[in-house]
Design a protein around this motif. Sequence first.
Motif, mmCIF file in Angstrom:
data_model
loop_
_atom_site.group_PDB
_atom_site.id
_atom_site.type_symbol
_atom_site.label_atom_id
_atom_site.label_comp_id
_atom_site.label_asym_id
_atom_site.label_seq_id
_atom_site.Cartn_x
_atom_site.Cartn_y
_atom_site.Cartn_z
ATOM 1 N N TRP A 1 40.291 30.913 42.906
ATOM 2 C CA TRP A 1 39.736 29.571 42.782
ATOM 3 C C TRP A 1 40.583 28.803 41.766
ATOM 4 C CZ3 TRP A 1 35.068 27.730 45.064
ATOM 5 C CH2 TRP A 1 34.380 28.675 45.813
ATOM 6 N N TYR A 2 40.813 27.533 42.053
ATOM 7 C CA TYR A 2 41.568 26.660 41.154
ATOM 8 C C TYR A 2 40.602 25.675 40.509
ATOM 9 C CZ TYR A 2 44.907 23.093 39.683
ATOM 10 O OH TYR A 2 45.635 22.197 38.953
ATOM 11 N N HIS A 3 40.588 25.597 39.179
ATOM 12 C CA HIS A 3 39.680 24.688 38.473
ATOM 13 C C HIS A 3 40.286 23.287 38.487
ATOM 14 C CE1 HIS A 3 36.693 24.148 34.925
ATOM 15 N NE2 HIS A 3 36.428 23.376 35.955
ATOM 16 N N GLU A 4 40.200 22.675 39.645
ATOM 17 C CA GLU A 4 40.852 21.402 39.933
ATOM 18 C C GLU A 4 40.316 20.249 39.073
ATOM 19 O OE1 GLU A 4 42.235 19.282 43.991
ATOM 20 O OE2 GLU A 4 40.158 19.980 43.954
ATOM 21 N N ALA A 5 39.006 20.158 38.906
ATOM 22 C CA ALA A 5 38.405 19.051 38.159
ATOM 23 C C ALA A 5 38.167 19.434 36.699
ATOM 24 C CB ALA A 5 37.100 18.625 38.813
ATOM 25 N N GLY A 6 38.824 20.473 36.254
ATOM 26 C CA GLY A 6 38.657 20.934 34.885
ATOM 27 C C GLY A 6 40.002 21.172 34.236
ATOM 28 N N CYS A 7 40.205 22.392 33.755
ATOM 29 C CA CYS A 7 41.386 22.721 32.958
ATOM 30 C C CYS A 7 42.636 23.040 33.788
ATOM 31 C CB CYS A 7 41.070 23.906 32.044
ATOM 32 S SG CYS A 7 40.647 25.412 32.938
ATOM 33 N N GLY A 8 42.494 23.141 35.103
ATOM 34 C CA GLY A 8 43.652 23.432 35.948
ATOM 35 C C GLY A 8 44.033 24.900 35.995
ATOM 36 N N SER A 9 43.128 25.771 35.576
ATOM 37 C CA SER A 9 43.417 27.215 35.585
ATOM 38 C C SER A 9 43.129 27.824 36.947
ATOM 39 C CB SER A 9 42.539 27.932 34.551
ATOM 40 O OG SER A 9 42.887 27.541 33.260
ATOM 41 N N TRP A 10 43.855 28.901 37.252
ATOM 42 C CA TRP A 10 43.574 29.724 38.423
ATOM 43 C C TRP A 10 42.708 30.880 37.975
ATOM 44 C CZ3 TRP A 10 44.439 28.782 43.425
ATOM 45 C CH2 TRP A 10 45.342 27.762 43.752
ATOM 46 N N LEU A 11 41.631 31.139 38.737
ATOM 47 C CA LEU A 11 40.685 32.196 38.405
ATOM 48 C C LEU A 11 40.568 33.193 39.546
ATOM 49 C CD1 LEU A 11 37.676 30.023 37.157
ATOM 50 C CD2 LEU A 11 39.552 30.920 35.802
ATOM 51 N N VAL A 12 40.300 34.441 39.190
ATOM 52 C CA VAL A 12 39.868 35.437 40.163
ATOM 53 C C VAL A 12 38.355 35.535 39.981
ATOM 54 C CG1 VAL A 12 39.945 37.847 40.888
ATOM 55 C CG2 VAL A 12 42.033 36.710 40.111
ATOM 56 N N VAL A 13 37.623 35.166 41.022
ATOM 57 C CA VAL A 13 36.161 35.163 40.976
ATOM 58 C C VAL A 13 35.648 36.293 41.859
ATOM 59 C CG1 VAL A 13 34.079 33.835 41.483
ATOM 60 C CG2 VAL A 13 36.097 32.687 40.553
ATOM 61 N N THR A 14 34.854 37.169 41.269
ATOM 62 C CA THR A 14 34.202 38.238 42.019
ATOM 63 C C THR A 14 32.811 37.738 42.359
ATOM 64 O OG1 THR A 14 35.447 39.890 40.788
ATOM 65 C CG2 THR A 14 33.529 40.672 42.006
ATOM 66 N N ARG A 15 32.492 37.713 43.659
ATOM 67 C CA ARG A 15 31.203 37.164 44.070
ATOM 68 C C ARG A 15 30.678 37.897 45.292
ATOM 69 N NH1 ARG A 15 31.510 32.961 48.211
ATOM 70 N NH2 ARG A 15 33.615 32.987 49.056
ATOM 71 N N ASN A 16 29.394 37.732 45.514
ATOM 72 C CA ASN A 16 28.748 38.314 46.681
ATOM 73 C C ASN A 16 28.592 37.201 47.706
ATOM 74 O OD1 ASN A 16 26.753 39.206 48.579
ATOM 75 N ND2 ASN A 16 26.211 40.824 47.142
ATOM 76 N N THR A 17 29.234 37.343 48.861
ATOM 77 C CA THR A 17 29.200 36.293 49.878
ATOM 78 C C THR A 17 27.852 36.194 50.570
ATOM 79 O OG1 THR A 17 30.066 37.751 51.588
ATOM 80 C CG2 THR A 17 31.675 36.481 50.307
ATOM 81 N N VAL A 18 27.006 37.208 50.441
ATOM 82 C CA VAL A 18 25.677 37.181 51.060
ATOM 83 C C VAL A 18 24.682 36.445 50.164
ATOM 84 C CG1 VAL A 18 23.760 38.594 51.896
ATOM 85 C CG2 VAL A 18 26.118 39.299 52.350
#
Length: 90
Positions: A55-72
């Motif tokens: 995920w790219y924090h487009e409207a924030g600091c401009g950082s790239w993140l690895v987000v671990t999430r549950n799609t369900v």
Amino acid sequence: MRITCPLCGERDRREYYYQGDAVALQRPAAEAGGVAWDDYVHLRDNPAGVTRDLWYHEAGCGSWLVVTRNTVTHEVLDSVLVCDSTGGDA
């Protein structure tokens, strides 16, 4: 869904741009046929359960993140800067 940016704190997901699976895609060789390139460009897995996404924090600091999430459940389990992620697969 809310994602916690390590630099900015918890934010609404609308501040972020979803890039896709954090595990590097295997790019076909330049001489690969049209079917291999079509699959690479257009086909993605759609897993149900825990995923690691970029995920790219487009409207924030401009950082790239690895987000671990549950799609369900849409539960965000973890978020780290790409440069701090382990395993080298992001």
